[in-house]
Design an enzyme around this catalytic site. Structure first.
Site, PDB file in Angstrom:
ATOM      1  N   THR A   1      -6.639  -1.418  10.461  1.00 20.52           N
ATOM      2  CA  THR A   1      -6.368   0.127  11.374  1.00 20.52           C
ATOM      3  C   THR A   1      -5.963  -0.740  12.424  1.00 20.52           C
ATOM      4  O   THR A   1      -6.423  -1.129  13.417  1.00 20.52           O
ATOM      5  CB  THR A   1      -7.457   1.477  11.644  1.00 20.52           C
ATOM      6  OG1 THR A   1      -7.875   1.747  10.664  1.00 20.52           O
ATOM      7  CG2 THR A   1      -7.311   2.361  12.333  1.00 20.52           C
TER       8      THR A   1
ATOM      9  N   ARG B   1       0.787  -1.124  -0.184  1.00 20.33           N
ATOM     10  CA  ARG B   1      -0.203   0.099  -0.016  1.00 20.33           C
ATOM     11  C   ARG B   1       0.605   1.166  -0.299  1.00 20.33           C
ATOM     12  O   ARG B   1       2.008   1.699   0.819  1.00 20.33           O
ATOM     13  CB  ARG B   1      -1.020   0.062   1.320  1.00 20.33           C
ATOM     14  CG  ARG B   1      -1.624   1.708   1.945  1.00 20.33           C
ATOM     15  CD  ARG B   1      -2.311   1.342   2.652  1.00 20.33           C
ATOM     16  NE  ARG B   1      -2.993   2.766   2.999  1.00 20.33           N
ATOM     17  CZ  ARG B   1      -2.770   3.254   3.859  1.00 20.33           C
ATOM     18  NH1 ARG B   1      -1.828   2.808   4.564  1.00 20.33           N
ATOM     19  NH2 ARG B   1      -3.418   4.275   4.155  1.00 20.33           N
TER      20      ARG B   1
ATOM     21  N   LYS C   1     -13.267   2.796   0.456  1.00 21.83           N
ATOM     22  CA  LYS C   1     -12.744   2.912   1.867  1.00 21.83           C
ATOM     23  C   LYS C   1     -13.947   3.291   2.886  1.00 21.83           C
ATOM     24  O   LYS C   1     -14.469   4.291   2.865  1.00 21.83           O
ATOM     25  CB  LYS C   1     -11.710   3.478   2.325  1.00 21.83           C
ATOM     26  CG  LYS C   1     -10.594   2.979   2.010  1.00 21.83           C
ATOM     27  CD  LYS C   1      -9.524   4.049   2.432  1.00 21.83           C
ATOM     28  CE  LYS C   1      -9.249   4.345   3.636  1.00 21.83           C
ATOM     29  NZ  LYS C   1      -7.641   4.959   4.063  1.00 21.83           N
TER      30      LYS C   1
ATOM     31  N   ARG D   1      -9.512  18.822   7.126  1.00 23.57           N
ATOM     32  CA  ARG D   1      -8.377  19.431   8.082  1.00 23.57           C
ATOM     33  C   ARG D   1      -8.347  21.014   8.880  1.00 23.57           C
ATOM     34  O   ARG D   1      -8.771  22.024   7.521  1.00 23.57           O
ATOM     35  CB  ARG D   1      -7.344  18.999   7.588  1.00 23.57           C
ATOM     36  CG  ARG D   1      -7.427  17.714   7.303  1.00 23.57           C
ATOM     37  CD  ARG D   1      -5.692  16.498   6.854  1.00 23.57           C
ATOM     38  NE  ARG D   1      -5.852  15.360   6.682  1.00 23.57           N
ATOM     39  CZ  ARG D   1      -4.904  14.449   7.902  1.00 23.57           C
ATOM     40  NH1 ARG D   1      -4.996  15.022   8.764  1.00 23.57           N
ATOM     41  NH2 ARG D   1      -5.039  13.249   7.674  1.00 23.57           N
TER      42      ARG D   1
END
Length: 470
Positions: A270, A34, A212, A71
């Protein structure tokens, strides 16, 4: 080669991708590499790909796009906050005490009463009011707010564009660099998947999309997302912030069940072995977490910081391999519980043959299921039944072999495919004898085209090795 059935995805950093290191990960059990585009540029990605291809042409490569995320921006120094304080959040200009975010419509779309979770929930704010194009928030817990940290708003569907400019550039780059998978972050609905697919179609790219799932909207739209995506990732980091953490285990099970039923690969990700970033051994809870994902039926498990910058990267992969081997040897096959996948009438013989091959192989103790494949579809259908019998897929396409690197229980190899079916069976069985996998008395199940030129799988052949070779 036939050491485990659950696949392992390893995150590779541009400053840690020497061939010897990659080979160590590959030998320990890595199947897919990845590349996290949030932390690298295109020249970094190109360098990693070059290093990966130098080690093995069987390693699948997945690039992970940034996706639509909020963000903090332009915060020059960390902001110390104390529980009970009031601070302002803006999308326009820096408040006197507070911060700006990178999404222009943020203030308009976040309702009063919402929760804001900063930096994966390290800081919790509640929205008390709106004034002068700013959110008036109360700090729930003390801490430090830093620039570029994530901002989550659980339960609120923000109308952000699916793709950032950087995402689009990276997707176009991927189409030119022989990448197998794009994992797109924060997929909310079918349209988010199709935004990527339109770029791929325009460039005539065969890249597969992994969606995802990281918020409630994505969970609610899972079925329609899977109808157009190649597979999904249970992205438990942001998912555990966007929904109550205690709901994540059941969501994980539901997502794996749904993807398997639809014959779509699913990655569980995760903090699977997070403590191994700094420690040579995992916690007992981490071992149980990895094991439970395998019991749930995941195709693949993903390591992030453990392999990108962790002190014990190879040990983390080996630990995951060891857990997989132990669980796979003891868990029950699920083939009897899944129905035959329903598709168009011309594909149904293949689908019935695939399930029959899995069930018969289990009952008679076949050593392997051998399949020849152009697209990898037959191998994926067999794998969806999560049988214990290894599925060995042979293809003339290096790309198909790498695409199958994400599919549970499939060991794929690229060969020159003979023109006749009998020759193909003979060749593949001999290859497995040479590798020490088969002996003359072993039972083999072959599934493929009765003629190599057949459009779809239409043959199931079961016999001993010595009979097949005579």
């Amino acid at each position: 080669m036939y050491t485990k059935q659950t696949k392992i995805v390893c995150t590779i950093a541009h400053n840690r991708c020497e061939p010897d290191f990659i080979k160590s990960l590959f030998d320990a059990g890595m199947n897919v590499a990845r590349l996290n585009t949030a932390h690298i540029e295109m020249e970094d990605a190109a360098y990693i790909v070059q290093q990966l291809r130098a080690v093995s042409n069987r390693i699948g490569i997945l690039i992970d796009t940034k996706g639509p995320e909020v963000r903090i921006r332009d915060l020059e120094t960390p902001l110390e906050v104390t529980a009970g304080q009031t601070l302002h959040v803006s999308a326009d200009q820096q408040p006197t005490f507070g911060f700006c975010v990178n999404y222009d419509a943020f203030v308009n779309e976040v309702p009063i009463g919402s929760d804001l979770l900063i930096d994966d929930g390290e800081i919790h704010l509640t929205v008390q009011d709106k004034k002068d194009d700013q959110l008036i928030c109360q700090v729930t817990n003390s801490g430090e707010i830093k620039n570029r940290k994530s901002v989550n708003v659980p339960g609120v569907n923000l109308q952000m564009p699916s793709l950032t400019d950087k995402d689009a550039r990276f997707i176009e780059w991927a189409t030119e660099n022989d990448i197998e998978f794009i994992a797109h972050s924060f997929v909310r609905n079918r349209d988010d998947v199709m935004a990527i697919q339109s770029i791929l179609d325009r460039r005539k790219s065969p890249i597969k999309i992994i969606a995802k799932i990281e918020n409630q909207e994505g969970i609610e739209n899972l079925e329609s997302i899977l109808d157009c995506a190649h597979g999904v990732m249970v992205a438990r980091g942001d998912l555990g912030i966007e929904v109550p953490a205690e709901e994540v285990p059941n969501i994980q099970k539901m997502m794996i069940r749904t993807a398997t039923r639809k014959v779509k690969p699913v990655i569980t990700a995760t903090q699977m072995l997070h403590s191994m970033i700094d420690n040579p051994r995992p916690t007992r809870a981490e071992v149980s977490d990895v094991a439970n994902a395998i019991y749930d039926g995941t195709d693949a498990l993903m390591l992030s910081g453990e392999t990108a910058y962790g002190k014990y990267a190879v040990e983390a992969v080996q630990t995951m391999t060891n857990i997989a081997q132990k669980v796979e040897a003891e868990k029950e096959a699920s083939s009897v519980t899944l129905p035959v996948i329903q598709q168009s009438a011309d594909l149904m013989p293949r689908n019935y043959i695939s399930k029959s091959a899995v069930e018969i192989s289990a009952r008679i103790g076949a050593k392997v299921i051998i399949t020849s494949t152009r697209s990898g579809d037959t191998a994926q259908i067999c794998a969806s039944y999560r049988c214990r019998t290894p599925i060995v897929a042979y293809s003339a396409s290096h790309r198909t072999v790498r695409e199958l690197s994400l599919t549970y229980g499939v060991y794929a190899q690229c060969i020159d495919v003979p023109p006749e079916c009998a020759e193909l069976v003979n060749k593949t069985v001999n290859l497995l004898i040479d590798e020490g996998v088969l002996t003359p008395d072993d039972i083999v199940c072959y599934i493929g085209g009765g003629q190599v030129s057949a459009r779809h799988t239409n043959l199931l052949q079961i016999d001993t090795v010595k009979t097949l070779l005579n």
